[in-house]
Write a protein that holds these residues in place. Structure first.
Motif, PDB file in Angstrom:
ATOM      1  N   THR A   1       0.831  -1.208   0.000  1.00 33.04           N
ATOM      2  CA  THR A   1       0.000   0.000   0.000  1.00 33.04           C
ATOM      3  C   THR A   1       0.865   1.257   0.000  1.00 33.04           C
ATOM      4  O   THR A   1       0.394   2.330  -0.348  1.00 33.04           O
ATOM      5  CB  THR A   1      -0.958   0.037   1.210  1.00 33.04           C
ATOM      6  OG1 THR A   1      -0.189   0.171   2.420  1.00 33.04           O
ATOM      7  CG2 THR A   1      -1.807  -1.221   1.294  1.00 33.04           C
TER       8      THR A   1
ATOM      9  N   TRP B   1      -7.815  -4.707   9.431  1.00 31.49           N
ATOM     10  CA  TRP B   1      -6.427  -4.581   8.982  1.00 31.49           C
ATOM     11  C   TRP B   1      -6.018  -5.695   8.038  1.00 31.49           C
ATOM     12  O   TRP B   1      -4.888  -6.159   8.035  1.00 31.49           O
ATOM     13  CB  TRP B   1      -5.460  -4.396  10.169  1.00 31.49           C
ATOM     14  CG  TRP B   1      -5.663  -3.029  10.707  1.00 31.49           C
ATOM     15  CD1 TRP B   1      -6.590  -2.645  11.631  1.00 31.49           C
ATOM     16  CD2 TRP B   1      -5.014  -1.818  10.268  1.00 31.49           C
ATOM     17  NE1 TRP B   1      -6.552  -1.275  11.794  1.00 31.49           N
ATOM     18  CE2 TRP B   1      -5.602  -0.759  10.993  1.00 31.49           C
ATOM     19  CE3 TRP B   1      -3.998  -1.544   9.347  1.00 31.49           C
ATOM     20  CZ2 TRP B   1      -5.205   0.575  10.817  1.00 31.49           C
ATOM     21  CZ3 TRP B   1      -3.605  -0.221   9.184  1.00 31.49           C
ATOM     22  CH2 TRP B   1      -4.199   0.823   9.913  1.00 31.49           C
TER      23      TRP B   1
ATOM     24  N   ASN C   1       5.446   9.069   0.445  1.00 34.17           N
ATOM     25  CA  ASN C   1       4.774   8.158   1.381  1.00 34.17           C
ATOM     26  C   ASN C   1       5.525   8.134   2.712  1.00 34.17           C
ATOM     27  O   ASN C   1       6.636   8.649   2.829  1.00 34.17           O
ATOM     28  CB  ASN C   1       4.649   6.742   0.787  1.00 34.17           C
ATOM     29  CG  ASN C   1       5.999   6.135   0.399  1.00 34.17           C
ATOM     30  OD1 ASN C   1       7.051   6.732   0.606  1.00 34.17           O
ATOM     31  ND2 ASN C   1       5.959   4.948  -0.163  1.00 34.17           N
TER      32      ASN C   1
ATOM     33  N   THR D   1       6.204   5.163   5.801  1.00 36.05           N
ATOM     34  CA  THR D   1       5.969   3.803   6.278  1.00 36.05           C
ATOM     35  C   THR D   1       6.290   3.709   7.769  1.00 36.05           C
ATOM     36  O   THR D   1       7.104   4.480   8.283  1.00 36.05           O
ATOM     37  CB  THR D   1       6.825   2.774   5.515  1.00 36.05           C
ATOM     38  OG1 THR D   1       8.203   3.091   5.705  1.00 36.05           O
ATOM     39  CG2 THR D   1       6.506   2.770   4.024  1.00 36.05           C
ATOM     40  N   TYR D   2       5.613   2.790   8.439  1.00 35.54           N
ATOM     41  CA  TYR D   2       5.856   2.593   9.871  1.00 35.54           C
ATOM     42  C   TYR D   2       5.687   1.120  10.187  1.00 35.54           C
ATOM     43  O   TYR D   2       5.038   0.388   9.435  1.00 35.54           O
ATOM     44  CB  TYR D   2       4.897   3.452  10.716  1.00 35.54           C
ATOM     45  CG  TYR D   2       3.436   3.111  10.522  1.00 35.54           C
ATOM     46  CD1 TYR D   2       2.719   3.612   9.436  1.00 35.54           C
ATOM     47  CD2 TYR D   2       2.763   2.267  11.410  1.00 35.54           C
ATOM     48  CE1 TYR D   2       1.384   3.290   9.242  1.00 35.54           C
ATOM     49  CE2 TYR D   2       1.431   1.947  11.231  1.00 35.54           C
ATOM     50  CZ  TYR D   2       0.745   2.459  10.151  1.00 35.54           C
ATOM     51  OH  TYR D   2      -0.573   2.124   9.964  1.00 35.54           O
TER      52      TYR D   2
ATOM     53  N   ARG E   1      -2.052   5.399  11.574  1.00 33.12           N
ATOM     54  CA  ARG E   1      -3.000   4.369  11.142  1.00 33.12           C
ATOM     55  C   ARG E   1      -4.194   4.927  10.381  1.00 33.12           C
ATOM     56  O   ARG E   1      -4.951   4.174   9.767  1.00 33.12           O
ATOM     57  CB  ARG E   1      -3.513   3.600  12.358  1.00 33.12           C
ATOM     58  CG  ARG E   1      -2.487   2.615  12.850  1.00 33.12           C
ATOM     59  CD  ARG E   1      -3.179   1.452  13.492  1.00 33.12           C
ATOM     60  NE  ARG E   1      -2.213   0.627  14.198  1.00 33.12           N
ATOM     61  CZ  ARG E   1      -2.506  -0.067  15.278  1.00 33.12           C
ATOM     62  NH1 ARG E   1      -3.724  -0.015  15.781  1.00 33.12           N
ATOM     63  NH2 ARG E   1      -1.596  -0.814  15.851  1.00 33.12           N
ATOM     64  N   SER E   2      -4.382   6.234  10.422  1.00 34.37           N
ATOM     65  CA  SER E   2      -5.539   6.815   9.725  1.00 34.37           C
ATOM     66  C   SER E   2      -5.372   6.719   8.210  1.00 34.37           C
ATOM     67  O   SER E   2      -6.335   6.876   7.465  1.00 34.37           O
ATOM     68  CB  SER E   2      -5.704   8.283  10.132  1.00 34.37           C
ATOM     69  OG  SER E   2      -4.695   9.064   9.511  1.00 34.37           O
ATOM     70  N   GLY E   3      -4.145   6.479   7.727  1.00 32.23           N
ATOM     71  CA  GLY E   3      -3.928   6.346   6.283  1.00 32.23           C
ATOM     72  C   GLY E   3      -3.190   7.514   5.663  1.00 32.23           C
ATOM     73  O   GLY E   3      -2.667   7.406   4.559  1.00 32.23           O
TER      74      GLY E   3
ATOM     75  N   GLN F   1       0.366   9.819   2.184  1.00 33.95           N
ATOM     76  CA  GLN F   1      -0.216   8.525   2.572  1.00 33.95           C
ATOM     77  C   GLN F   1       0.753   7.733   3.453  1.00 33.95           C
ATOM     78  O   GLN F   1       1.964   7.769   3.270  1.00 33.95           O
ATOM     79  CB  GLN F   1      -0.614   7.716   1.333  1.00 33.95           C
ATOM     80  CG  GLN F   1       0.540   7.356   0.413  1.00 33.95           C
ATOM     81  CD  GLN F   1       0.148   6.292  -0.606  1.00 33.95           C
ATOM     82  OE1 GLN F   1      -0.850   5.599  -0.464  1.00 33.95           O
ATOM     83  NE2 GLN F   1       0.947   6.156  -1.656  1.00 33.95           N
TER      84      GLN F   1
ATOM     85  N   ALA G   1       1.694   3.914   5.318  1.00 34.13           N
ATOM     86  CA  ALA G   1       1.508   2.478   5.104  1.00 34.13           C
ATOM     87  C   ALA G   1       2.251   1.684   6.170  1.00 34.13           C
ATOM     88  O   ALA G   1       3.388   2.007   6.511  1.00 34.13           O
ATOM     89  CB  ALA G   1       2.014   2.083   3.716  1.00 34.13           C
ATOM     90  N   PRO G   2       1.603   0.663   6.703  1.00 32.26           N
ATOM     91  CA  PRO G   2       2.271  -0.173   7.695  1.00 32.26           C
ATOM     92  C   PRO G   2       3.182  -1.195   7.026  1.00 32.26           C
ATOM     93  O   PRO G   2       2.999  -1.530   5.856  1.00 32.26           O
ATOM     94  CB  PRO G   2       1.115  -0.881   8.393  1.00 32.26           C
ATOM     95  CG  PRO G   2       0.050  -0.975   7.344  1.00 32.26           C
ATOM     96  CD  PRO G   2       0.222   0.206   6.441  1.00 32.26           C
TER      97      PRO G   2
END
Lengths: 137, 386
Positions: free
Chosen positions: A92, A107, B184, B186-187, B324-326, B336, B338-339
């Motif tokens: 994503t 999720w 982006n 990432t986390y 986490r909200s996106g 944006q 992303a996890p």
């Protein structure tokens, strides 16, 4: 209204014609360019999604043909192997259209194919190779 | 009024321990308060399932006839360590295949073993009077090995940077593919479900703690490498923890690739997704207060990974609810997020662990030694140039 993803092939002599202008002006087509390799005087390739009435899309493609521009409807799509996917979300991060996204409750990874631009960035971004291109004729 | 490990284990034995996950406890504390929740709940399960590069396995191959003292070892063309006794080795997750490159590495060897696949073992030796054989080329499977145990020197990061890229070029990192111009973020965390964010001061977790590891029961063996206990207050109520880590150990023969997965990050290399679950006994109200932590109160830095230095600049602090909200705001732009770690799979682990405690299959182990409080973060210095 119809949506169609096509690859258009431009012969070297056609790359300087304002083809997309005619798509809009003459055939009322809404288009989204997914990929473009067009240089003046060279063979070109344009991948786009066309949106319009069925009749207009047909006529637009006829128009292309009459100007020496070949076309082929899209012959691939992105597939996700549900069993391999870990729902990590790495794909994503690179998806430009939001076709791949995380369901904010469960999720789980969701793939909305209608939004997919076939850029294929997700294929390499997937750490477990759970995403692939499916070719069809 | 507190509880002891023994008292909670007795409840588990009798089948009446009250066990909930670290996500479920949040609502319980909101409804009943810390005091009442601490009285009612005995164990809270935490979990994470994310990429953890500092992972690997010790293996004993058994002796061939005539025997060989293996100096150079390859498993499916991935180099394994040959500097131990004759047929002992260590295969690290990030070691890359000499023929397949970044597509296949030590992590994949470990996953293939776990899946019962045959793995090709090639070894060479200088030969000694006691170990005369010079080379061997054979196949091994996990069940043939005398011992195979996962020993990961640094897992379960308490907290980790979120990553972005301010440069004009795409960059490929262990935090995934980072798009140019802060394209982006990432986390990698399970946030309010994450083990070391729920016992941030190590009231209950220590050396000897029994944990869920890769699908079986394992143990915390030591502090993780680069272990550091530190925190920073972030207004109004947030906290940003530094990087406590754990060294963990467990029997590879009992693990499952559902909770131990080989992975490959483009142009970075291979790593291993490791599933870890840690039960936290509710010893008292203070422990419960820590367990009620929520994503909105846990902060991290958004770090610019395009800066090729040890200290990379932070663009802002952000909490996990925002991540986490996106999307988050970054330099006035919506970016944006992303996890990289699977919250879905972490939840599955927390639920599994909860189930095995309720069924009396998993008991709590009181730490035999506390984690150190005084560790620093020493840099590596270059030799002074004359």
């Amino acid at each position: 209204m119809k949506k169609l993803k096509v690859i258009l092939y431009f012969p070297p002599e056609s790359t300087d014609k304002p083809f997309t202008y005619h798509l809009v002006k003459d055939f009322d087509i809404v288009f989204n360019i997914l990929q473009a390799e067009v240089q003046p005087g060279k063979r070109g390739r344009l991948t786009m999604e066309l949106q319009g009435s069925e009749k207009n899309i047909e006529e637009a493609l006829e128009f292309a043909k009459s100007h020496g521009i070949g076309y082929r409807p899209f012959n691939k799509n992105i597939v996700r192997n549900q069993g391999e996917c870990m729902d990590c979300g790495a794909c994503t991060a690179v998806c430009p259209s939001g076709a791949l996204y995380m369901d904010k409750k469960s999720w789980e990874l969701i793939f909305d194919e209608s939004k997919c631009l076939l850029c294929e960035l997700c294929i390499k971004a997937c750490p477990v190779k759970a995403i692939d291109v499916n070719m069809f004729v | 009024m507190g509880k002891t490990f023994d008292e909670i284990n007795e409840k588990i034995r009798q089948g009446n321990a009250v066990v909930v996950t670290a996500e479920e406890i949040i609502g319980i504390v909101e409804e009943k308060g810390v005091k009442e929740a601490a009285r009612q709940v005995d164990v809270v399960t935490t979990a994470t399932f994310g990429p953890m590069c500092s992972s690997g396995a010790f293996i004993n191959f058994g002796h061939s006839d005539p025997p060989i003292r293996m100096n150079k070892i390859w498993l499916n063309d991935v180099s394994a360590y040959g500097g131990l006794a004759a047929v002992d080795s260590y295969i690290g997750a990030t070691e890359l295949s000499e023929s397949k490159g970044m597509e296949y590495g030590g992590a994949h060897v470990i996953e293939d073993l776990v899946n019962g696949k045959k793995v090709r073992l090639v070894a060479k030796s200088h030969g000694t009077d006691c170990y005369p054989r010079l080379d061997i080329d054979t196949d091994i499977t996990l069940k043939d090995l005398n011992q195979a145990y996962l020993f990961n020197p640094r897992n379960v990061y308490q907290n980790y940077n979120a990553a972005t890229n301010t440069s004009k070029d795409i960059i490929y990192t262990y935090m995934g593919t980072l798009l140019p111009g802060c394209g982006n973020v990432t986390y990698s965390t399970s946030g309010e479900l994450s083990p070391l964010l729920n016992d941030p001061e190590f009231r209950t977790i220590g050396i000897g703690t029994r944990i869920f590891l890769g699908g079986t029961q394992g143990y915390i063996a030591w502090e993780g490498t680069q272990f550091i206990l530190d925190k920073e207050r972030v207004d109004p109520e947030g906290t940003m923890y530094a990087g406590a880590t754990l060294a963990v150990i467990g029997d590879l023969k009992k693990m499952s690739s559902r909770y131990l997965r080989a992975a490959s990050f483009e142009r970075y290399g291979t790593t291993m997704f490791v599933g870890v679950g840690i039960p936290i006994p509710v010893l008292d109200e203070e422990v419960m207060a820590f367990l009620s932590v929520q994503n909105r109160d846990i902060y991290t830095n958004v770090v610019d990974y395009s800066v090729p230095r040890r200290s990379k600049p932070s663009l802002r602090k952000v909490n996990y609810e925002e991540l986490r909200s996106g999307s988050i705001e970054l330099n006035g732009k919506t970016v944006q997020t992303a996890p990289l770690s699977s919250l879905n799979r972490a939840r599955e682990i927390a639920a599994l662990l909860k189930g095995s405690i309720e069924k009396g299959e998993f008991f709590l182990q009181e730490p035999i030694q506390a984690m150190p409080k005084d560790r620093g973060f020493n840099p590596l210095k270059d030799r002074a140039v004359k």
